[in-house]
Design a protein around this motif. Structure first.
Motif, PDB file in Angstrom:
ATOM      1  N   ALA A 372       0.851  -1.147   0.025  1.00 28.89           N
ATOM      2  CA  ALA A 372       0.012   0.071   0.173  1.00 28.89           C
ATOM      3  C   ALA A 372       0.926   1.342  -0.057  1.00 28.89           C
ATOM      4  N   GLU A 373       0.365   2.324  -0.819  1.00 32.81           N
ATOM      5  CA  GLU A 373       1.156   3.429  -0.608  1.00 32.81           C
ATOM      6  C   GLU A 373       0.927   4.387   0.720  1.00 32.81           C
ATOM      7  N   PRO A 374       2.239   4.571   1.045  1.00 33.95           N
ATOM      8  CA  PRO A 374       2.318   5.356   2.752  1.00 33.95           C
ATOM      9  C   PRO A 374       1.385   6.760   2.488  1.00 33.95           C
ATOM     10  N   GLY A 375       1.882   7.530   1.815  1.00 34.23           N
ATOM     11  CA  GLY A 375       1.223   8.605   1.813  1.00 34.23           C
ATOM     12  C   GLY A 375      -0.577   8.623   1.635  1.00 34.23           C
ATOM     13  N   ARG A 376      -0.767   8.081   0.491  1.00 37.44           N
ATOM     14  CA  ARG A 376      -2.319   8.092   0.429  1.00 37.44           C
ATOM     15  C   ARG A 376      -3.149   7.280   1.385  1.00 37.44           C
ATOM     16  N   THR A 377      -2.529   6.114   1.945  1.00 35.44           N
ATOM     17  CA  THR A 377      -3.029   5.468   2.920  1.00 35.44           C
ATOM     18  C   THR A 377      -3.256   6.367   4.073  1.00 35.44           C
ATOM     19  N   SER A 378      -2.249   7.004   4.543  1.00 36.59           N
ATOM     20  CA  SER A 378      -2.193   7.843   5.694  1.00 36.59           C
ATOM     21  C   SER A 378      -3.324   8.901   5.676  1.00 36.59           C
ATOM     22  N   GLU A 379      -3.184   9.411   4.484  1.00 33.07           N
ATOM     23  CA  GLU A 379      -4.349  10.427   4.373  1.00 33.07           C
ATOM     24  C   GLU A 379      -5.503  10.164   4.413  1.00 33.07           C
ATOM     25  N   ARG A 380      -5.964   8.685   3.813  1.00 31.29           N
ATOM     26  CA  ARG A 380      -7.466   8.222   4.086  1.00 31.29           C
ATOM     27  C   ARG A 380      -7.791   8.020   5.477  1.00 31.29           C
ATOM     28  N   LEU A 381      -6.614   7.219   6.335  1.00 32.55           N
ATOM     29  CA  LEU A 381      -6.862   7.062   7.494  1.00 32.55           C
ATOM     30  C   LEU A 381      -7.293   8.412   8.287  1.00 32.55           C
ATOM     31  N   PHE A 382      -6.454   9.354   8.381  1.00 34.16           N
ATOM     32  CA  PHE A 382      -6.800  10.570   9.164  1.00 34.16           C
ATOM     33  C   PHE A 382      -8.009  11.417   8.615  1.00 34.16           C
ATOM     34  N   GLY A 383      -8.511  10.859   7.465  1.00 33.21           N
ATOM     35  CA  GLY A 383      -9.732  11.668   6.863  1.00 33.21           C
ATOM     36  C   GLY A 383     -10.964  10.865   7.245  1.00 33.21           C
ATOM     37  N   LEU A 384     -10.739   9.679   7.459  1.00 36.62           N
ATOM     38  CA  LEU A 384     -11.898   8.775   8.141  1.00 36.62           C
ATOM     39  C   LEU A 384     -11.977   8.392   9.579  1.00 36.62           C
ATOM     40  N   PHE A 385     -11.017   8.509  10.176  1.00 41.57           N
ATOM     41  CA  PHE A 385     -10.707   8.396  11.755  1.00 41.57           C
ATOM     42  C   PHE A 385     -11.575   9.728  12.434  1.00 41.57           C
ATOM     43  N   ASP A 386     -12.266   9.355  13.453  1.00 40.35           N
ATOM     44  CA  ASP A 386     -13.084   9.952  14.197  1.00 40.35           C
ATOM     45  C   ASP A 386     -12.669   9.662  15.823  1.00 40.35           C
ATOM     46  N   PRO A 387     -12.008  10.516  16.505  1.00 45.00           N
ATOM     47  CA  PRO A 387     -11.280  10.146  17.831  1.00 45.00           C
ATOM     48  C   PRO A 387     -12.630  10.110  18.818  1.00 45.00           C
ATOM     49  N   ASP A 388     -13.636  10.680  18.568  1.00 50.73           N
ATOM     50  CA  ASP A 388     -14.893  10.376  19.481  1.00 50.73           C
ATOM     51  C   ASP A 388     -15.650   9.244  19.361  1.00 50.73           C
ATOM     52  N   GLN A 389     -15.684   8.716  18.152  1.00 54.79           N
ATOM     53  CA  GLN A 389     -16.176   7.518  17.910  1.00 54.79           C
ATOM     54  C   GLN A 389     -15.261   6.601  17.209  1.00 54.79           C
TER      55      GLN A 389
END
Length: 454
Positions: A372-389
């Motif tokens: 997996a591509e590190p840059g794009r994968t990290s970008e999608r991770l932080f875009g989807l992650f919700d720290p409250d849920q």
């Protein structure tokens, strides 16, 4: 015959007996007055609709029976809604109707309940708690009021003795009182023998008066400053308690507390001040004994008494009073002020992990899978992650983030990678997939509160 020589004539027995009886009566009256000043009959603090009244005999084994008798006796009063004993603070909280009953009526019921209670084992006396433990005690109920009065009286006596030096007591009298107060084991022995009553309350008063008669008043001035600082600490805590009490107490469930009967597994550690005091006085006693054959008994005693260390104890007390006052001014209450005097005994600090954890999660570890591509994968991770849920499954443009067991995957399941992340400290594990193919495994941990790292 001169008037001065007439004063040296022996007094006739007919006049001596009445004088002795008068002096004895005066001493008894003075002792009673000091006792009433030093040891108030019973501490009472009131808030509209509630009383906080000191109750005795509720510590240790058997304290529950005393507490139940006190509560029952108070609740039998027609204008008392409920009463609950808080055994660790030795207070009973009484909720009353309007018009409220008199304080004396409630105190009378408490005294009768205490007298009817079965005899309990003797309580362990705490030498570190000479002042009211509960913030509701306030400065007026504190022992420092009595010692302040004795200090002022001692300073007056010391000033008067400058004009009449022949009335002064030997300096050894004040030094002996200072030794008892400052030597940890001697003080503990005296208080244990008397169970703290009345020695706990009268020892500082007698010390102040003795210093006034036997010295020039330098030690009294230091003690006066300490007691003024103690008064300010109690006053600040009293104001803080009056402001907090309505938010803390809403019903009987908020005040009731059973006696603490768990014993320490071993003796409390000595702090540096205690060790220094014992060693210093032991060395002084040896030096004084060696000096007696060469300098005489009185100078030998002077050498021994010179080793009494007052500065370390004064420093500890000054720090504790300043800390207690500053905490109270910032809205933090020490429900037992004696704990601030025990800080020198602390050799272990236990932190509750839950108190350092926040309610939000954050990614702390990431392992990519299948090229997996590190840059794009990290970008999608932080875009989807919700720290409250953090455990909710979230989707966006064909990407899915959620717990591994909730993802519909083809090929790798990520279970072995998830086990590695848990071993490295991750508390929760999420999977990041593109379509049905797992791209990365994410380790999560709770955010720490600010300052937890320090």
């Amino acid at each position: 015959m001169s008037p001065l020589s007439a004063l040296r004539l022996p007094m006739p027995p007919s006049l001596l007996a009445p004088l002795r009886s008068g002096v004895a009566a005066g001493v008894r009256d003075a002792t009673g007055a000091i006792g009433r000043l030093v040891r108030p009959h019973r501490g009472v603090w009131s808030y509209p609709g509630r009383y906080y009244i000191e109750v005795r005999g509720v510590h240790g084994t058997g304290g529950e029976r005393v507490a139940r008798r006190v509560e029952q006796a108070l609740e039998e009063h027609p204008r008392v809604r409920w009463a609950r004993v808080n055994a660790p603070s030795e207070r009973v909280v009484v909720a009353v109707d309007k018009p409220p009953p008199s304080e004396q009526a409630l105190i009378t019921r408490i005294e009768r309940a205490e007298a009817r209670a079965p005899a309990a084992p003797p309580e362990e006396f705490d030498e570190w708690a000479p002042e009211p433990r509960h913030p509701s005690g306030g400065p007026k109920a504190a022992q420092s009021l009595a010692v302040l009065t004795a200090d002022v009286a001692g300073l007056g006596v010391a000033t008067a003795l400058r004009l009449a030096p022949w009335l002064r007591l030997p300096a050894e009298a004040a030094a002996a009182m200072s030794v008892i107060q400052n030597h940890p084991r001697l003080r503990r022995l005296v208080l244990a023998v008397t169970r703290g009553e009345p020695t706990e309350a009268t020892l500082p008063v007698l010390s102040a008066l003795t210093q006034g008669v036997a010295t020039r008043g330098g030690g009294i001035a230091l003690d006066l400053l300490q007691r003024l600082a103690l008064w300010r600490e109690a006053e600040a805590e009293g104001r803080a308690w009056a402001a907090m009490e309505p938010q803390l107490v809403h019903g009987p469930q908020d005040v009731v507390a059973e006696p603490i009967v768990v014993e320490r597994p071993g003796p409390s550690p000595q702090d540096t001040v205690e060790r220094f005091a014992e060693r210093s006085m032991a060395a002084g006693a040896v030096a004084g004994a060696l000096a007696v054959p060469f300098a005489g008994p009185r100078r030998g005693l002077a050498v021994a008494f010179a080793s009494v260390p007052r500065a370390p104890g004064a420093g500890r007390e000054g720090f504790a009073t300043s800390l207690g006052r500053f905490l109270a001014l910032r809205g933090v209450l020490a429900m037992d002020r004696s704990c601030l005097r025990r800080l020198g005994q602390v050799d272990t600090v236990v932190l509750d992990e839950e108190a350092l954890r926040g309610d939000r999660y954050e990614p702390i570890d990431l392992e990519l899978l299948g090229g997996a591509e590190p840059g794009r994968t990290s970008e999608r991770l932080f875009g989807l992650f919700d720290p409250d849920q953090p455990l909710e499954t979230r989707r966006d443009n064909g990407w899915v983030l959620g717990p591994l067991d909730r993802l519909e995957l083809t090929g790798r399941t990520g279970q072995q990678t998830a086990a590695r992340l848990r071993r490295r400290g991750s508390e929760r594990v999420l999977g990041l997939a593109r379509g049905r193919r797992l791209q990365a495994v994410v380790g999560l941990a709770p955010q720490t509160v600010p300052g937890a790292e320090a």
